[in-house]
Design a protein around this motif. Structure first.
Motif, PDB file in Angstrom:
ATOM      1  N   ASN A   1       9.641  13.907  45.137  1.00 49.99           N
ATOM      2  CA  ASN A   1       9.930  13.417  46.483  1.00 49.99           C
ATOM      3  C   ASN A   1      10.968  14.263  47.206  1.00 49.99           C
ATOM      4  OD1 ASN A   1       8.508  10.597  46.811  1.00 49.99           O
ATOM      5  ND2 ASN A   1       9.322  10.621  44.723  1.00 49.99           N
ATOM      6  N   ASP A   2      11.156  15.506  46.719  1.00 52.94           N
ATOM      7  CA  ASP A   2      12.081  16.461  47.356  1.00 52.94           C
ATOM      8  C   ASP A   2      13.466  15.847  47.572  1.00 52.94           C
ATOM      9  OD1 ASP A   2      10.134  18.501  47.568  1.00 52.94           O
ATOM     10  OD2 ASP A   2       9.311  17.562  49.376  1.00 52.94           O
ATOM     11  N   LEU A   3      13.942  15.215  46.541  1.00 56.17           N
ATOM     12  CA  LEU A   3      15.252  14.569  46.602  1.00 56.17           C
ATOM     13  C   LEU A   3      16.235  15.357  45.745  1.00 56.17           C
ATOM     14  CD1 LEU A   3      16.895  12.049  47.539  1.00 56.17           C
ATOM     15  CD2 LEU A   3      16.188  10.951  45.403  1.00 56.17           C
ATOM     16  N   ALA A   4      17.248  15.930  46.385  1.00 51.79           N
ATOM     17  CA  ALA A   4      18.259  16.687  45.642  1.00 51.79           C
ATOM     18  C   ALA A   4      19.084  15.726  44.793  1.00 51.79           C
ATOM     19  CB  ALA A   4      19.147  17.460  46.604  1.00 51.79           C
ATOM     20  N   LEU A   5      19.145  16.008  43.506  1.00 52.99           N
ATOM     21  CA  LEU A   5      19.801  15.090  42.578  1.00 52.99           C
ATOM     22  C   LEU A   5      20.695  15.868  41.626  1.00 52.99           C
ATOM     23  CD1 LEU A   5      19.731  12.013  41.840  1.00 52.99           C
ATOM     24  CD2 LEU A   5      18.055  12.616  40.086  1.00 52.99           C
ATOM     25  N   ASP A   6      21.988  15.622  41.686  1.00 50.90           N
ATOM     26  CA  ASP A   6      22.923  16.185  40.719  1.00 50.90           C
ATOM     27  C   ASP A   6      23.062  15.209  39.562  1.00 50.90           C
ATOM     28  OD1 ASP A   6      23.225  18.188  42.508  1.00 50.90           O
ATOM     29  OD2 ASP A   6      25.318  17.793  42.993  1.00 50.90           O
ATOM     30  N   VAL A   7      23.105  15.745  38.338  1.00 56.62           N
ATOM     31  CA  VAL A   7      23.113  14.889  37.151  1.00 56.62           C
ATOM     32  C   VAL A   7      24.348  15.154  36.309  1.00 56.62           C
ATOM     33  CG1 VAL A   7      21.939  14.334  34.992  1.00 56.62           C
ATOM     34  CG2 VAL A   7      20.603  14.694  37.079  1.00 56.62           C
ATOM     35  N   ILE A   8      24.996  14.064  35.886  1.00 53.57           N
ATOM     36  CA  ILE A   8      26.067  14.135  34.897  1.00 53.57           C
ATOM     37  C   ILE A   8      25.556  13.425  33.649  1.00 53.57           C
ATOM     38  CG2 ILE A   8      28.408  13.420  34.302  1.00 53.57           C
ATOM     39  CD1 ILE A   8      29.105  13.514  37.257  1.00 53.57           C
ATOM     40  N   ARG A   9      25.408  14.169  32.568  1.00 50.71           N
ATOM     41  CA  ARG A   9      24.838  13.629  31.330  1.00 50.71           C
ATOM     42  C   ARG A   9      25.904  13.545  30.267  1.00 50.71           C
ATOM     43  NH1 ARG A   9      23.000  11.096  27.691  1.00 50.71           N
ATOM     44  NH2 ARG A   9      21.169  11.555  26.425  1.00 50.71           N
ATOM     45  N   ARG A  10      26.075  12.364  29.690  1.00 47.63           N
ATOM     46  CA  ARG A  10      27.053  12.165  28.630  1.00 47.63           C
ATOM     47  C   ARG A  10      26.344  11.711  27.367  1.00 47.63           C
ATOM     48  NH1 ARG A  10      30.311   8.937  32.755  1.00 47.63           N
ATOM     49  NH2 ARG A  10      31.656  10.480  33.759  1.00 47.63           N
ATOM     50  N   GLU A  11      26.768  12.234  26.244  1.00 50.51           N
ATOM     51  CA  GLU A  11      26.201  11.822  24.962  1.00 50.51           C
ATOM     52  C   GLU A  11      26.691  10.438  24.563  1.00 50.51           C
ATOM     53  OE1 GLU A  11      23.839  13.279  23.269  1.00 50.51           O
ATOM     54  OE2 GLU A  11      23.740  14.899  24.753  1.00 50.51           O
TER      55      GLU A  11
END
Length: 408
Positions: free
Chosen positions: A39-49
């Protein structure tokens, strides 16, 4: 997906969307990335274990972002109003003393979930990704009963709190005690200053529910937390069997915040001093000429003012604390002493008052509201009695164990 889809429906979209995967073990991150890509949505991701909690994320974003507004949206919450972001940001800047803005929260019923899943965008996405399955709550009669009880209870409770209690607070004080944390817009700079002040003292342990602590902290500084009545969100509520845990988090956080902000809590005892201070200011032309900001409900900034004079909203907090302590205690005492007649009169009068107020607020469905209110009365009283358990645990932390490691 329901959360991201609701962002795409907004009249004003966020300039930056950050998804925080706080150590989840499901497919949330994968599904969100694929939905955003399609859907052409800019998404920044913060991934934590491993999970570190919500509060450190708020702190990190407040300190490392250059945005004016930080909108916090829980993953189980969808924006129902298409102009939600537009309205909360608009109202957030109606006065320099406004620190947070939220809307009305409604329980997300199964009917609401189905309608959103069947929307054109999500239906198209699911058709293109047949390996993706939308989370479905348990379908057994036990799970359905729990969900229905929860939605019925929370629906009536939220209507009473938001349409009566919070509206009354807004009309009289221009603020509510704390923002509703599942969907709230903060002035980022104010949040940053809050963490700069309290992190050296408390670390990230801002009580069991961070939005309550933040709301109290803002009030102590002279800011306001506002709620809009014309926009709303849908929140997926925990099943009824999980209500005790949720009640404990909220009530314990309230007591803990009262402990941390005791100067705010003691505001009623400083009312005379505050009245004299306001009278002296009003009669001093020099002070009035210097006052450039004259917005409604304006309060002097700073916790030093709270310590000396208290705040008008302190009346609300003091009354709420008294209710949480004395009403459950009175019920328990009457039951232990077997004062059955007094207990019956108290419960009947309180039920009639609360159900009557809810019916008065819901003019279109008064009889339906009365029936719902009466059906949920046992659940409501069980929750009130559980406040007594929470109060006992808090008192033990305060005076016996010395535990101050309160966090969500």
């Amino acid at each position: 997906m329901l959360t991201l889809d609701s962002l795409l429906n907004q009249t004003v979209r966020p300039h930056k969307i950050i998804l925080v995967d706080d150590g989840s073990q499901d497919h949330t991150l994968d599904y969100a990335r694929r939905f955003a890509r399609d859907n052409d949505l800019a998404l920044d991701v913060i991934r934590r274990e491993h999970s570190v909690g919500k509060t450190p994320t708020l702190k990190y974003q407040a300190r490392n972002s250059d945005a004016d507004v930080e909108l916090v949206l829980d993953a189980d919450t969808a924006l129902e109003s298409s102009n939600f972001i537009e309205r909360v940001v608009q109202e957030l800047y109606q006065g320099v003393g406004i620190a947070s803005a939220c809307g009305i929260v409604k329980p997300m019923r199964e009917k609401d979930r189905r309608e959103r899943i069947q929307s054109a965008r999500i239906s198209s996405f699911l058709s293109a990704h047949e390996d993706i399955s939308i989370y479905q709550p348990g379908q057994s009669w036990w799970h359905r009963l729990n969900r229905n009880i929860t939605n019925l209870y929370r629906g009536e409770l939220y209507a009473f709190l938001q349409r009566f209690v919070y509206r009354g607070q807004m009309n009289n004080f221009g603020s509510i005690t704390n923002p509703v944390g599942c969907a709230v817009a903060y002035r980022r700079k104010y949040i940053q200053n809050l963490f700069d002040e309290y992190e050296p003292i408390l670390g990230d342990d801002l009580t069991n529910s961070e939005d309550i602590f933040i709301g109290f902290a803002f009030l102590s500084q002279g800011y306001r937390n506002i709620q809009l009545q014309d926009v709303s969100v849908l929140s997926l509520e925990p099943e009824a069997r999980n209500l005790p845990k949720q009640i404990y988090l909220w009530s314990s956080s309230f007591f803990q915040s009262c402990y941390y902000f005791d100067d705010l809590m003691r505001s009623p005892f400083k009312s005379l001093k505050r009245w004299k201070h306001r009278r002296d200011e009003a009669n001093n032309p020099e002070i009035q000429n210097k006052r450039k900001i004259k917005e409604a409900y304006r309060q002097p900034f700073g916790s030093a003012f709270t310590k000396q004079y208290g705040r008008p909203m302190g009346w609300v907090i003091f009354a709420s604390a008294a209710e949480k302590v004395f009403f459950p205690a009175a019920i328990i005492i009457m039951a232990l002493l077997q004062w059955w007649e007094a207990l019956a009169v108290t419960l009947i009068a309180e039920t009639a008052l609360s159900v009557g107020l809810m019916a008065a607020l819901n003019k279109d469905e008064r009889m339906k509201t009365i029936i719902k209110g009466l059906l949920m009365t046992p659940v409501r009283y069980l929750s009130l009695l559980y406040d007594a358990v929470t109060m006992t645990r808090f008192a033990a932390d305060l005076w016996l164990t010395g535990n101050r490691g309160w966090r969500k």
